[in-house]
Design a protein around this motif. Sequence first.
Motif, PDB file in Angstrom:
ATOM      1  N   CYS A   1       0.783  -1.144   0.533  1.00 47.34           N
ATOM      2  CA  CYS A   1      -0.332   0.350  -0.208  1.00 47.34           C
ATOM      3  C   CYS A   1       1.023   1.247   0.046  1.00 47.34           C
ATOM      4  CB  CYS A   1      -1.266   0.033   1.102  1.00 47.34           C
ATOM      5  SG  CYS A   1      -2.322  -1.056   1.060  1.00 47.34           S
ATOM      6  N   LEU A   2      -0.043   2.221  -0.659  1.00 45.10           N
ATOM      7  CA  LEU A   2       0.827   3.636  -0.668  1.00 45.10           C
ATOM      8  C   LEU A   2       0.635   4.388   0.453  1.00 45.10           C
ATOM      9  CD1 LEU A   2       3.105   5.272  -2.095  1.00 45.10           C
ATOM     10  CD2 LEU A   2       1.063   6.113  -4.279  1.00 45.10           C
ATOM     11  N   PHE A   3       1.142   5.849   1.020  1.00 46.68           N
ATOM     12  CA  PHE A   3       1.054   6.243   1.789  1.00 46.68           C
ATOM     13  C   PHE A   3       1.441   7.264   1.765  1.00 46.68           C
ATOM     14  CE2 PHE A   3       0.140   1.815   3.836  1.00 46.68           C
ATOM     15  CZ  PHE A   3      -0.584   2.288   5.041  1.00 46.68           C
ATOM     16  N   SER A   4       0.673   8.461   1.929  1.00 42.82           N
ATOM     17  CA  SER A   4       1.231  10.108   1.994  1.00 42.82           C
ATOM     18  C   SER A   4       0.637  10.653   3.438  1.00 42.82           C
ATOM     19  CB  SER A   4       0.376  10.937   1.285  1.00 42.82           C
ATOM     20  OG  SER A   4      -0.708  11.457   1.790  1.00 42.82           O
ATOM     21  N   SER A   5       1.308  11.327   3.783  1.00 47.16           N
ATOM     22  CA  SER A   5       2.527  12.403   5.421  1.00 47.16           C
ATOM     23  C   SER A   5       0.805  13.335   5.482  1.00 47.16           C
ATOM     24  CB  SER A   5       3.693  12.842   5.007  1.00 47.16           C
ATOM     25  OG  SER A   5       3.971  14.157   4.369  1.00 47.16           O
ATOM     26  N   GLN A   6       0.262  12.988   4.217  1.00 47.44           N
ATOM     27  CA  GLN A   6      -0.891  14.118   4.195  1.00 47.44           C
ATOM     28  C   GLN A   6      -2.763  13.376   5.002  1.00 47.44           C
ATOM     29  OE1 GLN A   6      -1.948  16.020   0.128  1.00 47.44           O
ATOM     30  NE2 GLN A   6      -0.594  17.211   1.075  1.00 47.44           N
TER      31      GLN A   6
ATOM     32  N   LYS B   1       4.885   0.478   2.139  1.00 46.47           N
ATOM     33  CA  LYS B   1       4.278  -0.543   2.943  1.00 46.47           C
ATOM     34  C   LYS B   1       3.576  -1.343   1.805  1.00 46.47           C
ATOM     35  CE  LYS B   1       3.896   3.639   6.381  1.00 46.47           C
ATOM     36  NZ  LYS B   1       2.857   3.926   7.896  1.00 46.47           N
ATOM     37  N   GLN B   2       3.378  -2.630   3.529  1.00 46.67           N
ATOM     38  CA  GLN B   2       3.348  -3.872   3.588  1.00 46.67           C
ATOM     39  C   GLN B   2       2.092  -3.777   3.875  1.00 46.67           C
ATOM     40  OE1 GLN B   2       5.764  -7.041   4.573  1.00 46.67           O
ATOM     41  NE2 GLN B   2       5.436  -7.876   2.749  1.00 46.67           N
ATOM     42  N   LYS B   3       0.911  -4.146   3.156  1.00 45.97           N
ATOM     43  CA  LYS B   3      -0.625  -4.387   3.639  1.00 45.97           C
ATOM     44  C   LYS B   3      -0.382  -4.677   4.775  1.00 45.97           C
ATOM     45  CE  LYS B   3      -5.186  -4.972   1.678  1.00 45.97           C
ATOM     46  NZ  LYS B   3      -6.155  -5.111   1.349  1.00 45.97           N
ATOM     47  N   ASN B   4      -0.389  -4.232   5.517  1.00 46.31           N
ATOM     48  CA  ASN B   4      -1.171  -4.260   6.994  1.00 46.31           C
ATOM     49  C   ASN B   4       0.246  -4.494   8.457  1.00 46.31           C
ATOM     50  OD1 ASN B   4      -3.898  -4.790   6.907  1.00 46.31           O
ATOM     51  ND2 ASN B   4      -3.728  -6.688   6.616  1.00 46.31           N
ATOM     52  N   SER B   5       1.282  -3.611   8.025  1.00 44.25           N
ATOM     53  CA  SER B   5       2.596  -3.743   8.692  1.00 44.25           C
ATOM     54  C   SER B   5       2.722  -1.917   8.136  1.00 44.25           C
ATOM     55  CB  SER B   5       3.254  -4.062   7.268  1.00 44.25           C
ATOM     56  OG  SER B   5       4.780  -3.309   7.927  1.00 44.25           O
TER      57      SER B   5
END
Lengths: 123, 332
Positions: free
Chosen positions: A55-60, A91-95
């Motif tokens: 999964c891709l995350f942002s600091s927003q 990140k790896q999903k659920n991590s």
Amino acid sequence: MMSFILSSLTVQANTLKAVPVLKINPEQCVALLQGQKCYVTVKLNWRVATAGNYCLFSSQGTDALKCWTQQSKGEFKQEFMAKTNILLSLKQKNSQVTLVDAEVKMAWVHKKKGKPRMSWRMF
Amino acid sequence: MKNIVQPLLTSLVSASFLLTSPALLADPHNEKHEKHEKHEKHEKHEKHEKHEKHEKHEKHEKDAKHQKHDKHKEDKTADEHEHDLDIDFDFDDNPRDGFYLGLSAITTSGDDFYLSDHDDSKADFDFDVSYRVQFLGLFVESPGLSSRRLHGLYATPAWGINFFSNDIWSLDLFYETSTKGIDGLEGIQNRRKAKRGGLRATGYFDNSQLQVVFTPYSPDNAESDGIEASLSYGHNWQFKNWNYYANVGVHYRSEEILDYSLEQGYIQTNEEYSSSDGISTSAEIGLEYPLTSDWVFGSFVAYRTLSDRVEDSRTDDVSDGYKAGFLLTYVF
């Protein structure tokens, strides 16, 4: 000798392949004035050694921007609006462990409220 | 480019000073550094406060002064979170001290008050240098179309002293170095014979700017100095990374001030035209887009009316004019 070189190159190639990669374009968002909202459409490519759920995350925000299932690479494109640097992390999903990240940096041309662009400094 | 230009500018101004560019401020390490610095200052500040309780009154006053200095440093840090070295020599409290230099290529088309037919439909190309250098409150500046948000609508090349400055208001005593006006708008600017000096107040708000200029002094006017005054207001809007602005202004010139003819220069017979005072108005709309942190594309349309007294002095029936154009600016 030749086989040693070839095997050495193969090891290096495998090592490079094993390193997760996250490339973004552009790497900078430019506003006219300091403190203004900056708009940027970011194109992103990522690659990891082994296929999995990522999964891709942002600091927003805390929610994932996008998730991939059983993939070892992916692409993503989205417009962001920000006043501070945006950190994008895979990140790896659920991590909670970040595999790789990249940052879109904020820049501006003029300082706010008529202040000069450069300041005197003494060393 | 910046790597080449900054050392050059630094050596030109003084071997002792460094220039800090906001283009460098985007570095995330700077943000971390800033937080860290603030945290350290906060801790120091807390210790300092505890310590203060046990000190004599004399020491307390000294510390209060020190605290004010710390507060100023902290405020400065918020804007200048790039530090070349840890030692920061604080010259004074003036937030306008610093340096601006912009180079613009400008193409314009429109009217020209100083041509006999008033029509200047062919495109003009100008290369404009706009700058402002201020050190210890003393400044020298040459405004341009690209630096409206720094200099204001009616600013002319000048030197002077910025004797008051806070986060919003900036007060200058200034004296013009030229009456030529700014490149790109020459044809529709109301020029006069003599240079002037006076007081200027500029308010820099979040999305707007207000400027009042009052010049009661002229060393080489024909008789009395006369009075010239102007009031201008500018407002900025943002759509995505495009910035739009609108500036409006009104300008007053008293009877004693003599106008300038670009065709003929100043001639004594022009004095008869200055038979009354006059008011002219200005309006500009424009847009700016930052191509990079150094390059800015801009476009504008400017409109000016002539005062009654200037209209009376003309043999034609021209009462207003416009200029429109594009500019590409490199900001150092």
